[in-house]
Design an enzyme around this catalytic site. Structure first.
Site, PDB file in Angstrom:
ATOM      1  N   SER A 188      -1.048   0.466  -5.183  1.00 34.62           N
ATOM      2  CA  SER A 188      -2.457   0.778  -4.893  1.00 34.62           C
ATOM      3  C   SER A 188      -2.764   2.403  -4.530  1.00 34.62           C
ATOM      4  CB  SER A 188      -3.190  -0.218  -3.787  1.00 34.62           C
ATOM      5  OG  SER A 188      -2.213  -0.103  -2.601  1.00 34.62           O
TER       6      SER A 188
ATOM      7  N   ASN B 242       0.784  -1.304  -0.092  1.00 30.91           N
ATOM      8  CA  ASN B 242       0.130  -0.089  -0.009  1.00 30.91           C
ATOM      9  C   ASN B 242       0.842   1.118  -0.055  1.00 30.91           C
ATOM     10  OD1 ASN B 242      -2.617   1.693   1.947  1.00 30.91           O
ATOM     11  ND2 ASN B 242      -2.447   1.668  -0.064  1.00 30.91           N
TER      12      ASN B 242
ATOM     13  N   CYS C 144       2.971   1.539  -3.120  1.00 30.89           N
ATOM     14  CA  CYS C 144       3.464   1.901  -4.586  1.00 30.89           C
ATOM     15  C   CYS C 144       2.358   1.729  -5.610  1.00 30.89           C
ATOM     16  CB  CYS C 144       4.487   0.932  -4.935  1.00 30.89           C
ATOM     17  SG  CYS C 144       5.959   0.961  -3.991  1.00 30.89           S
TER      18      CYS C 144
HETATM   19  P1  4NP Z   1       3.114  -2.223  -3.391  1.00 30.52           P
HETATM   20  O1  4NP Z   1       4.876  -2.468  -3.462  1.00 30.52           O
HETATM   21  O2  4NP Z   1       2.934  -3.241  -3.110  1.00 30.52           O
HETATM   22  O3  4NP Z   1       3.003  -1.923  -4.813  1.00 30.52           O
HETATM   23  O4  4NP Z   1       2.916  -1.065  -2.451  1.00 30.52           O
HETATM   24  C1  4NP Z   1       5.655  -2.731  -2.197  1.00 30.52           C
HETATM   25  C2  4NP Z   1       5.969  -2.201  -1.152  1.00 30.52           C
HETATM   26  C3  4NP Z   1       6.754  -2.629  -0.082  1.00 30.52           C
HETATM   27  C4  4NP Z   1       6.994  -4.006  -0.578  1.00 30.52           C
HETATM   28  C5  4NP Z   1       6.747  -4.833  -1.418  1.00 30.52           C
HETATM   29  C6  4NP Z   1       6.072  -4.174  -2.486  1.00 30.52           C
HETATM   30  N1  4NP Z   1       7.856  -4.664   0.755  1.00 30.52           N
HETATM   31  O5  4NP Z   1       8.508  -5.652   0.690  1.00 30.52           O
HETATM   32  O6  4NP Z   1       8.187  -3.977   1.802  1.00 30.52           O
END
Ligand code: 4NP
Length: 156
Positions: free
Chosen positions: A16, A12, A14
């Protein structure tokens, strides 16, 4: 009646939040009465603003998402939202597991709403560079347009 839409990715921070912003802009553009929110299946970033690269990509496209804050999706979201839209198939599988029995919320993948892109994921840009975030913006905009149009059609 206001249609309530929740966009869900992993963190949440990047994809979404960008989908939420793109959908809100598109709903406003076409006059769809909609409310949008976003959440993550994970809770690592709870309370945090979007990733600075996502904020920058939105800003390059004239949208400010810096005020958004991450939260984790809950079972209660299945009562509060009409549409729950996953960014990739892993998010969708997690949502199907979380979904309370008898929930009326409609689950889909964002790119299911784009002709010819059904079943495709919006790729996770977290480990990528700025150009990956521009691809994300283009993908979520395409999905948001298709979804908003479909909802406007269903409403008419
Ligand atoms: P999102 O991206 O799912 O598009 O918000 C990510 C943000 C953080 C992480 C992975 C994907 N993480 O591993 O912390």
């Amino acid at each position: 009646m206001t249609v309530k839409v929740l966009f869900v990715c992993l963190g949440n921070i990047c994809r979404s939040p960008l989908a939420e912003a793109a959908f809100r802009a598109e709903a406003e553009r076409i006059g769809l009465d909609a409310a949008a929110d976003s959440a993550g299946t994970g809770d690592w970033h709870r309370g945090q603003p979007p990733d600075r690269r996502a904020i920058a990509a939105a800003r390059r496209n004239g949208v400010d998402i810096s005020g958004l804050r991450a939260r984790q999706v809950t079972r209660g979201d299945f009562d509060r939202f009409d549409q729950i839209v996953a960014l990739d198939e892993e998010n969708l599988a997690d949502l199907e597991r979380l979904r309370p029995e008898g929930s009326q919320a409609r689950l889909s993948l964002l790119l299911d709403h784009v002709a010819g892109r059904e079943g495709q994921a919006v790729a996770d840009p977290y480990y990528g560079g700025d150009s990956h975030f521009d691809v994300t913006w283009n993908d979520v905009t395409e999905g948001a347009r298709g979804l908003a149009r479909a909802l406007a059609g269903a409403d008419a």
